[in-house]
Design an enzyme around this catalytic site. Structure first.
Site, PDB file in Angstrom:
ATOM      1  CB  SER A 111      44.313  41.449  37.338  1.00 53.31           C
ATOM      2  OG  SER A 111      45.264  40.728  36.571  1.00 53.31           O
ATOM      3  CB  CYS A 146      49.329  44.002  36.785  1.00 57.47           C
ATOM      4  SG  CYS A 146      48.195  43.655  35.421  1.00 57.47           S
ATOM      5  CD  GLU A 188      43.957  34.791  39.544  1.00 55.31           C
ATOM      6  OE1 GLU A 188      43.160  34.795  40.503  1.00 55.31           O
ATOM      7  OE2 GLU A 188      45.054  35.369  39.588  1.00 55.31           O
ATOM      8  CB  CYS A 248      51.340  37.961  31.906  1.00 52.25           C
ATOM      9  SG  CYS A 248      50.015  37.760  33.128  1.00 52.25           S
ATOM     10  CG  HIS A 296      48.665  35.603  36.440  1.00 48.84           C
ATOM     11  ND1 HIS A 296      48.413  36.950  36.438  1.00 48.84           N
ATOM     12  CD2 HIS A 296      47.720  35.042  37.253  1.00 48.84           C
ATOM     13  CE1 HIS A 296      47.364  37.205  37.211  1.00 48.84           C
ATOM     14  NE2 HIS A 296      46.932  36.071  37.718  1.00 48.84           N
TER      15      HIS A 296
END
Length: 279
Positions: A19, A81, A159, A191, A193
């Site tokens: 995502s 993810c 992001e 996660c 990220h």
């Protein structure tokens, strides 16, 4: 109805998605372990983060992106993810008859690594509320104390490429300090990220705290599955990497190139009118 896909040749590429840009942390591990493989990456930034989305929504996104990557010639899919793995991996494996590798927070290795008996987990709300995470705690968290922290807003900072901005630092401190106060000496980056702000997390947590993510384990599992299925590339040249993004932000392409850490092709998915595609 299942999609019976033909067996792809070993020279085909590996598809990876998340995502947004977080799964690029996993892609870097894959590139390091499998330097001769061609890689395809889809950053679903337009729909990030998945953490607060419904399971049905995440399954639909995961299915659409998998179809997209298969259309580009992918021989295997890595769901890079934790939230999408928890929500959609079973549906994807029922529909697509190719190797599909998922993620899970590294509770097991963290339980083995902790000295204090307290493990902290940084993750999205969707991951922490999933049945998959509950099963991990049941299987590996019985003899330790697990402190969880839903990191609302942190994915959005990453992001935007704000990897060391003051606001990002403040969020990381807000989420990490309570884990330290609870006695955690090991923190799971739950996660994909979060490895991109690992320096911030390490700075705030201190050098004695062990930080664990699962990117390297996923790369090893992918290699094992490809070898098992006779799909490892026989190419001896450096593999190529092509990325797609549906982010409306002009800086998205530069951010992806920066996070990949190598020269890559980044394409923006557009519709016939030149707008960001719905996929």
């Amino acid at each position: 109805m299942s999609a019976h896909l033909p067996k792809e040749s070993a020279s085909a590429a590996i598809g990876v998605f998340d995502s947004g840009v977080g799964g690029l942390s996993v892609l870097r591990h894959i590139r390091g372990l499998l330097p001769h493989e061609n890689l395809l990456y889809f950053a679903d930034s337009r729909h990030a983060p998945y953490g607060a989305k419904s399971q049905a929504y995440i399954i639909d996104r995961s299915r659409e992106i998998t179809h997209f990557l298969l259309a580009q010639g992918a021989k295997a899919i890595v769901v890079a993810c934790n939230t999408a793995t928890a929500a959609a991996i079973h549906a994807l494996r029922q529909e697509f008859h190719i190797p599909i590798i998922g993620m899970e927070p590294a509770v097991k290795p963290a339980a083995a690594a902790t000295r204090s008996g307290v493990v902290g987990v940084l993750a999205t709300t969707g991951t922490l509320q999933s049945a998959q995470f509950a099963a991990l705690l049941e299987n590996y968290g019985k003899n330790i104390k697990v402190e969880t922290q839903a990191c609302v807003g942190l994915v959005e900072c990453i992001e935007r490429g704000d990897l060391s901005a003051g606001a990002t630092r403040a969020l990381v401190a807000q989420y990490v300090i309570p884990l330290m106060e609870a006695g955690a000496d090991t923190i799971v980056l739950g996660c994909t990220h979060y490895p991109f702000v690992k320096p911030l997390i390490a700075e705030i947590a201190g050098e004695e705290v062990v930080l664990i993510d699962t990117g390297s384990a996923v790369a090893r599992q992918l290699r094992h599955r490809l070898q098992e299925d006779g799909l490892l590339s026989e190419n001896r040249l450096q593999g190529t990497t092509i990325c797609w993004s549906n982010s409306p932000e002009k800086e998205a392409q530069q951010l992806i190139k920066h996070l990949v850490g190598e020269d890559v092709v980044v394409e923006v998915v557009l519709d016939e009118a030149g707008q960001i595609e719905g996929i």
